[in-house]
Design a protein around this motif. Structure first.
Motif, PDB file in Angstrom:
ATOM      1  N   LYS A 246     -30.699 -24.244 -33.828  1.00  7.58           N
ATOM      2  CA  LYS A 246     -31.683 -25.075 -34.523  1.00  7.58           C
ATOM      3  C   LYS A 246     -33.077 -24.486 -34.484  1.00  7.58           C
ATOM      4  O   LYS A 246     -33.890 -24.775 -35.358  1.00  7.58           O
ATOM      5  CB  LYS A 246     -31.687 -26.482 -33.910  1.00  7.58           C
ATOM      6  CG  LYS A 246     -30.363 -27.216 -34.040  1.00  7.58           C
ATOM      7  CD  LYS A 246     -30.443 -28.609 -33.437  1.00  7.58           C
ATOM      8  CE  LYS A 246     -29.116 -29.345 -33.574  1.00  7.58           C
ATOM      9  NZ  LYS A 246     -29.162 -30.710 -32.986  1.00  7.58           N
ATOM     10  N   ALA A 247     -33.366 -23.671 -33.469  1.00 13.24           N
ATOM     11  CA  ALA A 247     -34.716 -23.127 -33.316  1.00 13.24           C
ATOM     12  C   ALA A 247     -34.849 -21.710 -33.855  1.00 13.24           C
ATOM     13  O   ALA A 247     -35.923 -21.111 -33.747  1.00 13.24           O
ATOM     14  CB  ALA A 247     -35.127 -23.148 -31.841  1.00 13.24           C
ATOM     15  N   LEU A 248     -33.776 -21.154 -34.430  1.00 14.85           N
ATOM     16  CA  LEU A 248     -33.813 -19.784 -34.929  1.00 14.85           C
ATOM     17  C   LEU A 248     -33.640 -19.766 -36.436  1.00 14.85           C
ATOM     18  O   LEU A 248     -33.231 -20.759 -37.050  1.00 14.85           O
ATOM     19  CB  LEU A 248     -32.714 -18.935 -34.268  1.00 14.85           C
ATOM     20  CG  LEU A 248     -32.780 -18.804 -32.743  1.00 14.85           C
ATOM     21  CD1 LEU A 248     -31.633 -17.935 -32.236  1.00 14.85           C
ATOM     22  CD2 LEU A 248     -34.114 -18.219 -32.296  1.00 14.85           C
ATOM     23  N   GLU A 249     -33.951 -18.607 -37.022  1.00 10.05           N
ATOM     24  CA  GLU A 249     -33.796 -18.410 -38.448  1.00 10.05           C
ATOM     25  C   GLU A 249     -32.795 -17.292 -38.701  1.00 10.05           C
ATOM     26  O   GLU A 249     -32.379 -16.581 -37.781  1.00 10.05           O
ATOM     27  CB  GLU A 249     -35.147 -18.083 -39.101  1.00 10.05           C
ATOM     28  CG  GLU A 249     -36.184 -19.195 -38.970  1.00 10.05           C
ATOM     29  CD  GLU A 249     -37.502 -18.832 -39.626  1.00 10.05           C
ATOM     30  OE1 GLU A 249     -37.616 -17.668 -40.100  1.00 10.05           O
ATOM     31  OE2 GLU A 249     -38.397 -19.684 -39.665  1.00 10.05           O
ATOM     32  N   PHE A 250     -32.438 -17.131 -39.974  1.00 11.59           N
ATOM     33  CA  PHE A 250     -31.464 -16.107 -40.331  1.00 11.59           C
ATOM     34  C   PHE A 250     -31.982 -14.709 -39.999  1.00 11.59           C
ATOM     35  O   PHE A 250     -31.213 -13.825 -39.594  1.00 11.59           O
ATOM     36  CB  PHE A 250     -31.135 -16.218 -41.817  1.00 11.59           C
ATOM     37  CG  PHE A 250     -30.195 -15.158 -42.301  1.00 11.59           C
ATOM     38  CD1 PHE A 250     -28.878 -15.117 -41.875  1.00 11.59           C
ATOM     39  CD2 PHE A 250     -30.634 -14.178 -43.183  1.00 11.59           C
ATOM     40  CE1 PHE A 250     -28.013 -14.136 -42.318  1.00 11.59           C
ATOM     41  CE2 PHE A 250     -29.774 -13.188 -43.629  1.00 11.59           C
ATOM     42  CZ  PHE A 250     -28.458 -13.177 -43.198  1.00 11.59           C
ATOM     43  N   SER A 251     -33.284 -14.502 -40.142  1.00  8.59           N
ATOM     44  CA  SER A 251     -33.854 -13.181 -39.842  1.00  8.59           C
ATOM     45  C   SER A 251     -33.721 -12.832 -38.363  1.00  8.59           C
ATOM     46  O   SER A 251     -33.612 -11.646 -38.006  1.00  8.59           O
ATOM     47  CB  SER A 251     -35.325 -13.146 -40.257  1.00  8.59           C
ATOM     48  OG  SER A 251     -36.064 -14.166 -39.590  1.00  8.59           O
ATOM     49  N   ASP A 252     -33.732 -13.833 -37.481  1.00  5.43           N
ATOM     50  CA  ASP A 252     -33.569 -13.566 -36.048  1.00  5.43           C
ATOM     51  C   ASP A 252     -32.188 -12.991 -35.743  1.00  5.43           C
ATOM     52  O   ASP A 252     -32.049 -12.174 -34.831  1.00  5.43           O
ATOM     53  CB  ASP A 252     -33.781 -14.865 -35.243  1.00  5.43           C
ATOM     54  CG  ASP A 252     -35.191 -15.405 -35.381  1.00  5.43           C
ATOM     55  OD1 ASP A 252     -36.119 -14.584 -35.480  1.00  5.43           O
ATOM     56  OD2 ASP A 252     -35.358 -16.634 -35.422  1.00  5.43           O
ATOM     57  N   PHE A 253     -31.191 -13.409 -36.493  1.00  2.85           N
ATOM     58  CA  PHE A 253     -29.848 -12.852 -36.320  1.00  2.85           C
ATOM     59  C   PHE A 253     -29.706 -11.521 -37.062  1.00  2.85           C
ATOM     60  O   PHE A 253     -29.080 -10.590 -36.559  1.00  2.85           O
ATOM     61  CB  PHE A 253     -28.799 -13.839 -36.835  1.00  2.85           C
ATOM     62  CG  PHE A 253     -28.493 -14.956 -35.892  1.00  2.85           C
ATOM     63  CD1 PHE A 253     -27.407 -14.883 -35.026  1.00  2.85           C
ATOM     64  CD2 PHE A 253     -29.270 -16.100 -35.867  1.00  2.85           C
ATOM     65  CE1 PHE A 253     -27.108 -15.909 -34.154  1.00  2.85           C
ATOM     66  CE2 PHE A 253     -28.982 -17.140 -35.004  1.00  2.85           C
ATOM     67  CZ  PHE A 253     -27.906 -17.042 -34.139  1.00  2.85           C
ATOM     68  N   LYS A 254     -30.278 -11.454 -38.258  1.00  2.00           N
ATOM     69  CA  LYS A 254     -30.070 -10.281 -39.109  1.00  2.00           C
ATOM     70  C   LYS A 254     -30.658  -9.026 -38.482  1.00  2.00           C
ATOM     71  O   LYS A 254     -30.035  -7.949 -38.546  1.00  2.00           O
ATOM     72  CB  LYS A 254     -30.711 -10.538 -40.477  1.00  2.00           C
ATOM     73  CG  LYS A 254     -30.324  -9.506 -41.524  1.00  2.00           C
ATOM     74  CD  LYS A 254     -28.847  -9.566 -41.830  1.00  2.00           C
ATOM     75  CE  LYS A 254     -28.470  -8.576 -42.926  1.00  2.00           C
ATOM     76  NZ  LYS A 254     -27.010  -8.604 -43.218  1.00  2.00           N
ATOM     77  N   ARG A 255     -31.835  -9.110 -37.875  1.00  2.00           N
ATOM     78  CA  ARG A 255     -32.428  -7.907 -37.304  1.00  2.00           C
ATOM     79  C   ARG A 255     -31.770  -7.488 -35.985  1.00  2.00           C
ATOM     80  O   ARG A 255     -32.067  -6.409 -35.471  1.00  2.00           O
ATOM     81  CB  ARG A 255     -33.925  -8.106 -37.097  1.00  2.00           C
ATOM     82  CG  ARG A 255     -34.317  -9.138 -36.063  1.00  2.00           C
ATOM     83  CD  ARG A 255     -35.801  -9.040 -35.769  1.00  2.00           C
ATOM     84  NE  ARG A 255     -36.275 -10.064 -34.869  1.00  2.00           N
ATOM     85  CZ  ARG A 255     -36.885 -11.167 -35.250  1.00  2.00           C
ATOM     86  NH1 ARG A 255     -37.065 -11.414 -36.545  1.00  2.00           N
ATOM     87  NH2 ARG A 255     -37.297 -12.068 -34.370  1.00  2.00           N
ATOM     88  N   ARG A 256     -30.869  -8.317 -35.473  1.00  2.00           N
ATOM     89  CA  ARG A 256     -30.119  -7.950 -34.262  1.00  2.00           C
ATOM     90  C   ARG A 256     -28.671  -7.588 -34.591  1.00  2.00           C
ATOM     91  O   ARG A 256     -27.817  -7.567 -33.708  1.00  2.00           O
ATOM     92  CB  ARG A 256     -30.159  -9.106 -33.255  1.00  2.00           C
ATOM     93  CG  ARG A 256     -31.555  -9.344 -32.667  1.00  2.00           C
ATOM     94  CD  ARG A 256     -31.565 -10.546 -31.749  1.00  2.00           C
ATOM     95  NE  ARG A 256     -32.829 -10.668 -31.049  1.00  2.00           N
ATOM     96  CZ  ARG A 256     -33.911 -11.284 -31.538  1.00  2.00           C
ATOM     97  NH1 ARG A 256     -33.862 -11.831 -32.761  1.00  2.00           N
ATOM     98  NH2 ARG A 256     -35.032 -11.345 -30.838  1.00  2.00           N
TER      99      ARG A 256
END
Length: 290
Positions: A246-256
Motif C-alpha cells: 500500500k505504501a509503494l508504487e510500481f516504480s519501486d518494484f520496477k527499478r529493482r
C-alpha cells in the motif's frame, strides 16, 4: 377534433382537423388506377402526407445509409469486447488441486496445544478420581503442561502458508524446468513457518534495503499474498509472486527488477507487472526450456 373522410367522384378525400389552423387540407386520393402506379415511383421520392407542408421528409436513400452505418458499428462493438473474452478464457485454464499431504503443511502449534490441553484435562480428571487412570495422572500433568505452553508459543509465532495456484501445463514443466531456488521458494512459502514476520523476509530485506540509503522503511515492506505457477506465452515455466504494497508504487518494484533476478538466480529472469490496486506481481521466469 377528428379527421373526416368522404367520397368525392370515386376518390377518398381525407380532411385534417388542422386544416383551419394551417389553411390547408390534406387530401389523399386513392383511385383504383393510381394504386398500381405507386409501385412504379422512384425509391427516393417522398410524398408529403403531413398537414404541415414544412415538416421534414427523410428520403428512403438516407434511411438506407443510416442503416448501413449502424450495421458497420455492430462488428466494431463486438471486437471491442474481444480482449475481455480472451482474458476470461485464460482465467479458465485447468488448475491442479494441492491435495498432497505433508507435515510442513500442518501447524505444530495446533498439535502441541491440542495434545497438551488433552493431557492436562485428563490428568486433572484422573487426579480427582473423576476419570479412570489415577496412577497415570501425575505423568499426564507433568508432560501436558509443557506441551501446552510450547503449543501456545508456536501458535503465537507461526506464519501461515500462502495459497498456491498451479496450472496443469505448469505442473508438467515443473520437474524439468524449475530451478532449485524456485523449488525452494515454492516449498518455503506454502508451509508453516515460525519466528518470521513475513514470507521471503530475508529476500525482501536485501532487495528493498530496509532503512538504508535508497531503500524503504521497514513498515512499508510488501507482503506476499499468494503465488502462482504458470507457463509464459513463449512456453517457459514461471513462479509468480503476488505482493500487496500500500505504501509503494510500481516504480519501486520496477527499478529493482535486476535485484530480483540476481537474488533468485541463476537461471531465471524477473519481470515486474502491475496488477490491481496496490497489487504487484514479480514473475520469476525459468530460462530452462525443454
Amino acid at each position: 377534433m377528428k379527421s373526416t373522410a368522404a367520397m368525392v367522384g370515386g376518390d377518398l378525400v381525407l380532411r385534417s382537423p388542422f386544416s383551419s389552423a394551417s389553411g390547408c387540407t390534406c387530401i389523399l386520393s386513392l383511385k383504383r388506377h393510381s394504386l398500381a402506379s405507386l409501385g412504379s415511383r422512384r425509391p427516393n421520392s417522398c410524398t408529403n402526407f403531413a398537414p404541415n407542408r414544412h415538416a421534414p421528409c427523410l428520403p428512403i436513400t438516407h434511411l438506407k445509409n443510416r442503416i448501413h452505418k449502424l450495421s458497420r458499428l455492430v462488428p466494431r462493438a463486438a471486437e471491442s469486447t474481444q480482449p475481455s473474452s480472451i482474458a476470461a478464457t485464460s482465467a479458465d485454464k485447468p488448475t491442479v488441486p494441492d491435495n498432497e499431504f505433508s507435515l510442513a503443511k500442518v501447524s505444530f502449534g495446533v498439535i502441541g496445544l491440542s495434545v497438551g490441553v488433552s493431557l492436562l484435562s485428563y490428568g486433572f480428571g484422573a487426579y480427582f478420581n473423576i476419570l479412570p487412570g489415577s496412577e497415570w495422572s501425575a505423568l499426564m500433568l507433568t508432560y501436558g503442561f509443557p506441551l501446552a505452553i510450547i503449543g501456545m508459543a508456536l501458535k503465537y509465532a507461526e506464519l501461515k502458508p500462502v495459497p498456491c495456484l498451479t496450472y496443469s501445463d505448469a505442473e508438467a514443466l515443473r520437474e524439468k524446468c524449475s530451478t532449485p531456488i524456485l523449488t525452494q521458494v515454492r516449498n518455503d512459502v506454502t508451509r508453516y513457518r515460525y519466528g518470521d514476520e513475513q514470507h521471503l523476509e530475508e529476500a525482501l530485506k536485501r532487495i528493498f534495503q530496509y532503512g538504508l540509503g535508497g531503500g524503504i522503511p521497514r513498515r512499508s515492506a510488501p507482503m506476499l499474498q499468494r503465488i502462482r505457477e504458470e507457463v509464459t506465452e513463449d512456453g517457459k515455466y514461471s513462479v509468480v509472486l503476488v505482493f500487496e504494497a500500500k505504501a509503494l508504487e510500481f516504480s519501486d518494484f520496477k527499478r529493482r527488477e535486476a535485484k530480483f533476478t540476481s537474488f533468485f538466480g541463476p537461471g531465471i529472469t524477473a519481470e515486474v507487472v502491475e496488477g490491481e490496486k496496490n497489487i504487484y506481481e514479480v514473475k520469476l521466469i525459468s530460462n530452462t526450456t525443454l
